[in-house]
Design a protein around this motif. Structure first.
Motif, PDB file in Angstrom:
ATOM      1  N   ALA A  19      44.599  45.528  30.865  1.00  0.00           N
ATOM      2  CA  ALA A  19      43.635  44.749  30.095  1.00  0.00           C
ATOM      3  C   ALA A  19      42.225  44.862  30.687  1.00  0.00           C
ATOM      4  CB  ALA A  19      44.072  43.287  29.988  1.00  0.00           C
ATOM      5  N   GLY A  20      41.985  45.974  31.371  1.00  0.00           N
ATOM      6  CA  GLY A  20      40.649  46.204  31.908  1.00  0.00           C
ATOM      7  C   GLY A  20      40.263  45.327  33.081  1.00  0.00           C
ATOM      8  N   ARG A  21      41.242  44.651  33.684  1.00  0.00           N
ATOM      9  CA  ARG A  21      40.920  43.751  34.797  1.00  0.00           C
ATOM     10  C   ARG A  21      40.672  44.565  36.070  1.00  0.00           C
ATOM     11  NH1 ARG A  21      41.602  38.543  33.419  1.00  0.00           N
ATOM     12  NH2 ARG A  21      40.830  38.111  35.495  1.00  0.00           N
ATOM     13  N   SER A  22      39.562  44.299  36.723  1.00  0.00           N
ATOM     14  CA  SER A  22      39.248  45.005  37.965  1.00  0.00           C
ATOM     15  C   SER A  22      39.795  44.276  39.181  1.00  0.00           C
ATOM     16  CB  SER A  22      37.732  45.153  38.101  1.00  0.00           C
ATOM     17  OG  SER A  22      37.130  43.868  38.122  1.00  0.00           O
ATOM     18  N   ASP A  23      40.397  43.094  38.969  1.00  0.00           N
ATOM     19  CA  ASP A  23      40.906  42.321  40.109  1.00  0.00           C
ATOM     20  C   ASP A  23      42.370  42.629  40.418  1.00  0.00           C
ATOM     21  OD1 ASP A  23      42.045  41.076  37.911  1.00  0.00           O
ATOM     22  OD2 ASP A  23      40.856  39.241  38.115  1.00  0.00           O
TER      23      ASP A  23
END
Lengths: 329, 329
Positions: A19-23
């Motif tokens: 989901a495009g999360r960079s974390d």
């Protein structure tokens, strides 16, 4: 815990769901996931399901199921060098069963309290068979994380404790053995009440080059390290750490096969650069956990078994299968 | 999601399992747990299991199961005003089934991506019936958290969207209706593809005095707010928000009964002090989510239903039951 080929199925359908999360520091594919929750340390998370007649016999003590449902997850966090903190419990039962629940919760509670884990959430649902899914959260410093990848040619391969005991215990249990004392009792205890190697895992952080917990069998789980690291290995089967109980009750060849292919031991298998071996042995001694060097990482892919004279052996066919009920897929 | 009396069983055996941790802000008993992970915001966590023939019909579209397994957890976080971030998926299947998994993952993926949730972990096991357990993590500022407790006499009671639709959809599905268009299609979509009210939930943080999501039925879930808050309430049944589709296909009395006792709508039910009502309506308008005032919190315990003339009505017996399979416990 992979009777349904977890690795392939989950990866095929879900591995890229970020989901495009960079974390997300580590997603699906290691013993636990790692996310950056903004606290300075990483948050580690894993989930494991135990289903009756698949992962535990229907007549297993309820206390053992409660213990094991948490232990298998603690073991996953240990293999990442994470400290466990909070758990969520999804419980499926055919009917409300206070006696079973009392035993289950006692087993779960004792291990949660001794490992400092709070139960913070749950869901209880009805289903055809008992099933327990535990999600465990924990914390680990980013520079201490243990992963499956990272093994390098020349690293020594270690395993904690002894291996093959739980698989031997399962055979005994299925044969009707219920003794609590002696060698039988010791192997049954290893099946029902595995000890997650939390202190050792934490001590390995920043020291081991790769780690995994032994849930599917030593050869299979070491294979995950090798595949993730792009290397191979040589194992000296005479070095496999076998318990006195296992050697007492099983012929040596069978004991070694159980040690290589039996699952559910929840020991740690890890690799250590030669330069760290002294520190490793000191750390293991401080934890009071035995560790045994069983082989070495090599460049050539694949897992090679050798005897004491260096002669090649063939890995027994038919790795560990979870407690079978009905036809295997 | 409480066919087995989750509240009683879990509380009886597990509610005090805190292991002495001081970082547990909210344990078992609200829509989600809250822990202090040291990041400044609280970490919210919840888990919900959907089991075939209990929570979804065996012939439900795989996409719908994937959507709903995540949606019910998103709804729990919405009811705490938390922003969802990471999910773990424990999947039990009778056999590996690529076609079903493709559909399931497509439904799960679409909702995960639109709600900004990364799938970080999973476990796939074999079992007699399909079962999906999703653990969802999220974040919320400590001063924005919505809880079930906090409703005060005089607060207005609101519900988002319309209620009763999913229960009506289940009746239609069980009667063999499969139309995708028209009123039938709308109610089936409400059953299979519920919309978690994430934006509204976040907007209610610091504004509503109590909140819950409507999973077991409006009367039952409002009852949890009332019990947790030590208050009672009066509901005007003529104010219950009913969809045009529900009114078209069901007599008014039946539609109202479904609205009060039907489950699975995943709307938010919440209470708002009179002083905040203008801000609430502005916030709801910004979210594009309809909210309807349906009653008022009162001091006297219990839930009272009145008609438009203020005449007392009796709550229909037999609250929502999950899709039944075999004898209920």
């Amino acid at each position: 815990m992979a009777p349904l080929s977890e690795f392939e199925l989950i990866r095929q359908f879900f591995s890229t769901l970020s989901a495009g999360r960079s974390d997300v520091v580590e997603g699906v594919g290691d013993d636990a996931a790692l996310v950056d929750a903004g606290s300075g340390e990483l948050l580690a998370a894993c989930v494991d399901t135990l289903t009756e007649d698949v992962h535990f016999p229907a007549d297993a003590p309820a206390e053992a199921v409660g213990h094991k449902a948490l232990a298998v997850n603690l073991s996953d966090l240990a293999a990442m060098a994470a400290r466990p903190t909070w758990a969520l419990l999804a419980l499926t039962l055919p009917q409300p069963d206070s006696a079973w629940l009392a035993g289950f919760s006692a087993g779960f509670r004792a291990l949660a309290e001794s490992s400092g884990v709070a139960l913070i959430g749950g869901d209880t649902t009805r289903g055809p068979r008992r099933s327990v899914s535990v999600t465990l959260l924990g914390r680990v410093a980013a520079d201490k994380v243990l992963r499956r990848r990272g093994a390098r040619p020349g690293d020594r391969i270690f395993v904690s404790g002894t291996v093959g005991d739980a698989a031997a215990g399962l055979r005994l249990w299925q044969a009707g053995e219920r003794h609590r004392a002696g060698a039988v009792g010791e192997l049954l205890a290893r099946l029902h009440y595995p000890t997650p190697r939390l202190a050792l895992g934490a001590a390995l952080g920043g020291l081991a080059s790769a780690a995994i917990d032994v849930s599917d069998g030593l050869a299979a789980d070491l294979g995950h390290i090798l595949a993730a690291s792009g290397v191979g290995a040589r194992i000296e089967i005479e070095r496999l750490p076998l318990s006195a109980a296992l050697r007492q009750l099983f012929p040596l060849a069978e004991a070694r096969q159980l040690a290589l292919t039996g699952g559910d031991d929840y020991e740690l298998c890890f690799t250590v650069p030669p330069s760290q071996e002294v520190r490793l042995r000191q750390a293991a001694a401080r934890c009071g956990t035995a560790v045994t060097a069983i082989g070495v990482v090599e460049e050539a892919a694949g897992l090679r078994l050798v005897d004491g004279a260096g002669q090649a052996l063939v890995l027994p066919q038919g790795g560990y299968q979870h407690f079978p009920a009905g036809p295997q897929p």
